[in-house]
Motif scaffolding. Structure first.
Motif, PDB file in Angstrom:
ATOM      1  N   UNK A 251       0.895  -1.605  -0.009  1.00  0.00           N
ATOM      2  CA  UNK A 251       0.125  -0.072   0.158  1.00  0.00           C
ATOM      3  C   UNK A 251       1.139   0.908   0.356  1.00  0.00           C
ATOM      4  N   UNK A 252       2.168   1.717   0.772  1.00  0.00           N
ATOM      5  CA  UNK A 252       2.812   2.787   0.968  1.00  0.00           C
ATOM      6  C   UNK A 252       4.394   2.194  -0.560  1.00  0.00           C
ATOM      7  N   UNK A 253       4.395   1.388  -0.472  1.00  0.00           N
ATOM      8  CA  UNK A 253       4.729   1.134  -2.649  1.00  0.00           C
ATOM      9  C   UNK A 253       3.602   2.050  -3.922  1.00  0.00           C
ATOM     10  N   UNK A 254       2.343   1.774  -3.622  1.00  0.00           N
ATOM     11  CA  UNK A 254       1.006   1.806  -4.493  1.00  0.00           C
ATOM     12  C   UNK A 254       1.502   3.311  -4.168  1.00  0.00           C
ATOM     13  N   UNK A 255       0.938   4.302  -2.620  1.00  0.00           N
ATOM     14  CA  UNK A 255       0.581   5.807  -2.402  1.00  0.00           C
ATOM     15  C   UNK A 255       1.991   6.370  -2.897  1.00  0.00           C
ATOM     16  N   UNK A 256       3.145   6.018  -2.844  1.00  0.00           N
ATOM     17  CA  UNK A 256       4.054   6.869  -3.000  1.00  0.00           C
ATOM     18  C   UNK A 256       4.428   6.751  -4.902  1.00  0.00           C
ATOM     19  N   UNK A 257       4.252   5.908  -5.642  1.00  0.00           N
ATOM     20  CA  UNK A 257       4.113   5.697  -7.036  1.00  0.00           C
ATOM     21  C   UNK A 257       2.930   7.050  -7.793  1.00  0.00           C
ATOM     22  N   UNK A 258       1.877   6.129  -7.121  1.00  0.00           N
ATOM     23  CA  UNK A 258       0.609   7.246  -7.271  1.00  0.00           C
ATOM     24  C   UNK A 258       0.636   8.857  -7.077  1.00  0.00           C
ATOM     25  N   UNK A 259       1.009   9.288  -5.889  1.00  0.00           N
ATOM     26  CA  UNK A 259       1.326  10.265  -5.693  1.00  0.00           C
ATOM     27  C   UNK A 259       2.852  10.951  -6.644  1.00  0.00           C
ATOM     28  N   UNK A 260       3.484  10.566  -6.659  1.00  0.00           N
ATOM     29  CA  UNK A 260       4.748  10.953  -7.289  1.00  0.00           C
ATOM     30  C   UNK A 260       4.298  11.354  -8.834  1.00  0.00           C
ATOM     31  N   UNK A 261       3.561   9.906  -9.366  1.00  0.00           N
ATOM     32  CA  UNK A 261       2.856  11.303 -10.202  1.00  0.00           C
ATOM     33  C   UNK A 261       2.060  12.238 -10.364  1.00  0.00           C
ATOM     34  N   UNK A 262       1.040  11.970  -9.857  1.00  0.00           N
ATOM     35  CA  UNK A 262       0.199  13.196  -9.789  1.00  0.00           C
ATOM     36  C   UNK A 262       0.893  14.526  -9.588  1.00  0.00           C
ATOM     37  N   UNK A 263       1.730  14.369  -8.138  1.00  0.00           N
ATOM     38  CA  UNK A 263       2.584  15.164  -8.337  1.00  0.00           C
ATOM     39  C   UNK A 263       3.843  16.034  -9.351  1.00  0.00           C
ATOM     40  N   UNK A 264       3.653  15.454 -10.531  1.00  0.00           N
ATOM     41  CA  UNK A 264       4.564  15.484 -11.652  1.00  0.00           C
ATOM     42  C   UNK A 264       3.514  16.173 -12.720  1.00  0.00           C
ATOM     43  N   UNK A 265       2.571  15.229 -12.564  1.00  0.00           N
ATOM     44  CA  UNK A 265       1.270  16.287 -13.763  1.00  0.00           C
ATOM     45  C   UNK A 265       0.971  17.489 -13.282  1.00  0.00           C
ATOM     46  N   UNK A 266       0.843  17.701 -11.978  1.00  0.00           N
ATOM     47  CA  UNK A 266       0.254  18.902 -11.356  1.00  0.00           C
ATOM     48  C   UNK A 266       1.789  20.032 -11.445  1.00  0.00           C
ATOM     49  N   UNK A 267       2.387  19.331 -10.883  1.00  0.00           N
ATOM     50  CA  UNK A 267       4.069  20.735 -11.207  1.00  0.00           C
ATOM     51  C   UNK A 267       3.880  20.916 -12.435  1.00  0.00           C
ATOM     52  N   UNK A 268       3.596  19.983 -13.619  1.00  0.00           N
ATOM     53  CA  UNK A 268       4.242  19.478 -14.928  1.00  0.00           C
ATOM     54  C   UNK A 268       2.716  21.445 -15.491  1.00  0.00           C
ATOM     55  N   UNK A 269       1.457  21.287 -14.976  1.00  0.00           N
ATOM     56  CA  UNK A 269      -0.026  22.217 -15.327  1.00  0.00           C
ATOM     57  C   UNK A 269       0.938  23.462 -14.625  1.00  0.00           C
ATOM     58  N   UNK A 270       1.653  23.667 -13.794  1.00  0.00           N
ATOM     59  CA  UNK A 270       2.043  24.899 -14.104  1.00  0.00           C
ATOM     60  C   UNK A 270       3.066  25.787 -14.629  1.00  0.00           C
ATOM     61  N   UNK A 271       3.700  24.891 -15.272  1.00  0.00           N
ATOM     62  CA  UNK A 271       4.651  24.742 -16.050  1.00  0.00           C
ATOM     63  C   UNK A 271       4.329  26.158 -17.562  1.00  0.00           C
ATOM     64  N   UNK A 272       3.684  26.550 -18.076  1.00  0.00           N
ATOM     65  CA  UNK A 272       2.715  27.101 -19.335  1.00  0.00           C
ATOM     66  C   UNK A 272       2.989  28.464 -18.105  1.00  0.00           C
TER      67      UNK A 272
END
Length: 85
Positions: free
Chosen positions: A11-32
């Motif tokens: 569960x911790x592994x899935x949490x970290x993978x999903x959290x990292x993907x969501x974090x990268x996605x939300x960060x990329x949203x601010x680039x423009x």
């Protein structure tokens, strides 16, 4: 290792993978929003992407069931996230 502990670690592994993907996605949203990206901003975004990538890496290792070293990486990752908050 018991099944209950294995489930918690997965569960911790899935949490970290999903959290990292969501974090990268939300960060990329601010680039423009940045018309010009200066060196300082590029360094900041680079550090952010590395930290989210490290979270994905730690989660991936936990899901591969190699707990001895991977829990150390995961602990470091969680510490970095707490300090980042």
């Amino acid at each position: 290792m018991s099944v209950k502990n294995s489930l918690k670690i997965n569960s911790l592994g899935y949490y970290q993978v999903i959290g990292g993907i969501v974090g990268i996605g939300s960060t990329m949203r601010f680039l423009p929003n940045f018309a010009i990206i200066h060196a300082g901003i590029a360094l900041l975004f680079g550090a952010i992407f590395i930290m989210y990538g490290f979270s994905i890496f730690c989660g991936y290792l936990l899901l591969k069931n190699r707990y001895n070293e991977d829990l150390k990486f995961s602990t470091y990752n969680q510490f970095i996230q707490v300090v980042g908050f």
